[in-house]
Design an enzyme around this catalytic site. Structure first.
Site, mmCIF file in Angstrom:
data_model
loop_
_atom_site.group_PDB
_atom_site.id
_atom_site.type_symbol
_atom_site.label_atom_id
_atom_site.label_comp_id
_atom_site.label_asym_id
_atom_site.label_seq_id
_atom_site.Cartn_x
_atom_site.Cartn_y
_atom_site.Cartn_z
ATOM 1 N NE ARG A 52 62.736 30.911 25.918
ATOM 2 C CZ ARG A 52 61.732 30.243 26.496
ATOM 3 N NH1 ARG A 52 61.769 28.924 26.563
ATOM 4 N NH2 ARG A 52 60.697 30.876 26.994
ATOM 5 C CE LYS A 151 58.130 32.401 24.522
ATOM 6 N NZ LYS A 151 56.998 31.600 24.087
ATOM 7 C CD GLU A 184 57.266 23.465 20.672
ATOM 8 O OE1 GLU A 184 57.590 23.746 21.831
ATOM 9 O OE2 GLU A 184 57.679 24.085 19.671
HETATM 10 N N1 PXG Z 1 56.598 25.617 23.344
HETATM 11 C C1 PXG Z 1 56.109 26.730 22.791
HETATM 12 C C2 PXG Z 1 55.829 26.770 21.348
HETATM 13 C C3 PXG Z 1 55.901 27.869 23.591
HETATM 14 O O1 PXG Z 1 55.422 28.993 23.054
HETATM 15 C C4 PXG Z 1 56.654 26.611 25.499
HETATM 16 C C5 PXG Z 1 56.874 25.541 24.655
HETATM 17 C C6 PXG Z 1 57.021 26.480 26.948
HETATM 18 O O2 PXG Z 1 58.220 27.205 27.219
HETATM 19 P P1 PXG Z 1 58.497 27.850 28.651
HETATM 20 O O3 PXG Z 1 59.838 28.440 28.536
HETATM 21 O O4 PXG Z 1 57.416 28.888 28.872
HETATM 22 O O5 PXG Z 1 58.440 26.756 29.633
HETATM 23 C C7 PXG Z 1 56.180 27.807 24.965
HETATM 24 C C8 PXG Z 1 55.972 28.996 25.833
HETATM 25 C C9 PXG Z 1 50.985 32.573 26.127
HETATM 26 C C10 PXG Z 1 52.299 32.045 26.568
HETATM 27 O O6 PXG Z 1 50.746 33.770 26.337
HETATM 28 C C11 PXG Z 1 52.897 31.009 25.893
HETATM 29 C C12 PXG Z 1 54.141 30.548 26.321
HETATM 30 C C13 PXG Z 1 54.754 31.089 27.410
HETATM 31 C C14 PXG Z 1 54.141 32.126 28.074
HETATM 32 C C15 PXG Z 1 52.917 32.614 27.645
HETATM 33 O O7 PXG Z 1 50.184 31.814 25.590
HETATM 34 N N2 PXG Z 1 54.707 29.563 25.611
#
Ligand code: PXG
Length: 285
Positions: A52, A151, A184
């Site tokens: 990703r 991301k 989301e």
């Molecule tokens: N949507 C968004 C907008 C995200 O930023 C997810 C979904 C979940 O994706 P994953 O691949 O993690 O299942 C995310 C991920 C933080 C932090 O520091 C945020 C995320 C991941 C790790 C840390 O707040 N968001």
């Protein structure tokens, strides 16, 4: 020994781990990142996170100056150096230091940063009793402007919604897309359970293709639960039997109230609890 941070091939003490103020990651949010977890010293779905990261970088025309294998090795080395078994890993790739002005051609070398640390995103109590959330008025970035699949270091869209949530006394907020469909949350994907079916918005609703989301879909299918990735609107969430959020940081967390509507009986439901258990088992495999 202070926490060691990896920056482009070298390790620095936490307080000395710095990038240039001319780095376009800082000046323009020009860069990409990943947030991952390690369990028992093993990074959960490292390959998927790296793929990703590479996709995000390619989408913004950024060449990561190492191979996926080398970065995987550097992640594992950084965890080992810091003696972290159950931890949180933040990977950041910035455009690098350049001249003022947007032109990425005027940046020298992209910086690759690995932070390994610990996080507890939400207190234990919220995992047991569930979250109360609100819908933010800030809509998720339009996919044709800046795709939520990337991301990128531009997280202001999510931060604006997070602020709305916090101001309403909630730690998370639901974001809708430009069509008014459920997209989301600010840092998590959303699932609902209705009449025994697991429902979640499709990727083309303009969301990040969460790695925890993928794991949950896979676990649900293994548990013979019917899963559908279909467009949802707010009332679908209001009348859901159960609701939960997924993310690398949050893992799986129940939602019991949204926009002042109680979801189901106001307690984390059986499907949420079962999938949470299965998820924790998966992270230990
Ligand atoms: N949507 C968004 C907008 C995200 O930023 C997810 C979904 C979940 O994706 P994953 O691949 O993690 O299942 C995310 C991920 C933080 C932090 O520091 C945020 C995320 C991941 C790790 C840390 O707040 N968001």
């Amino acid at each position: 020994m202070p926490l060691q941070i990896y920056i482009s091939g070298k390790y620095y003490d936490k307080e000395n781990a710095k990038v240039s103020v001319y780095d376009h990651g800082l000046l323009y949010g020009d860069g990409v990142f990943e947030g991952m977890r390690s369990y028992g010293g093993k990074v959960f779905r490292l390959k998927a996170h790296l793929e990703r990261l590479w996709d995000s970088a390619k989408a913004i025309w950024l060449a990561i100056p190492m191979t996926q294998e080398a970065l995987a090795q550097a992640v594992n080395d950084t965890l080992a150096k810091n003696g972290i078994k159950d931890g949180y890993i933040r990977l950041v790739v910035t455009r690098g230091a350049g001249a003022l002005g947007l032109d990425p051609n005027r940046c020298s070398d992209p910086q690759v940063i690995i932070i390994t640390d610990h996080i507890q995103l939400y207190p234990k109590e919220l995992y047991e009793n569930g979250l109360t959330i609100v819908t933010a008025s800030t809509i998720r970035n339009h996919s044709a402007a800046l795709s939520p699949r990337i991301k990128s270091l531009n997280y202001l869209n999510n931060i604006m919604a997070k602020i709305e949530g916090l101001q309403a006394g909630c730690v998370e907020a639901l974001m809708l897309n430009a069509k008014g469909e459920v997209a989301e949350c600010t840092g998590d994907n959303i699932f609902i359970v209705k009449r025994g079916k697991l429902l979640t918005p499709p990727i083309d609703a303009g969301i990040l293709e969460g790695i925890t989301r993928d794991a949950i879909i896979q676990l649900a299918r293994e548990a013979k639960l019917e899963v559908a990735e279909i467009p949802l609107v707010r009332p679908d969430v209001y009348v859901a039997d159960e609701c939960f959020l997924t993310g690398s940081a949050a893992e799986v967390i129940p939602v019991i109230k949204i926009d002042s509507r109680t979801i189901g009986d106001g307690k984390p439901g059986p499907v949420t609890k079962d999938l949470t258990k299965r998820f924790h088992q998966l992270t230990r495999e």
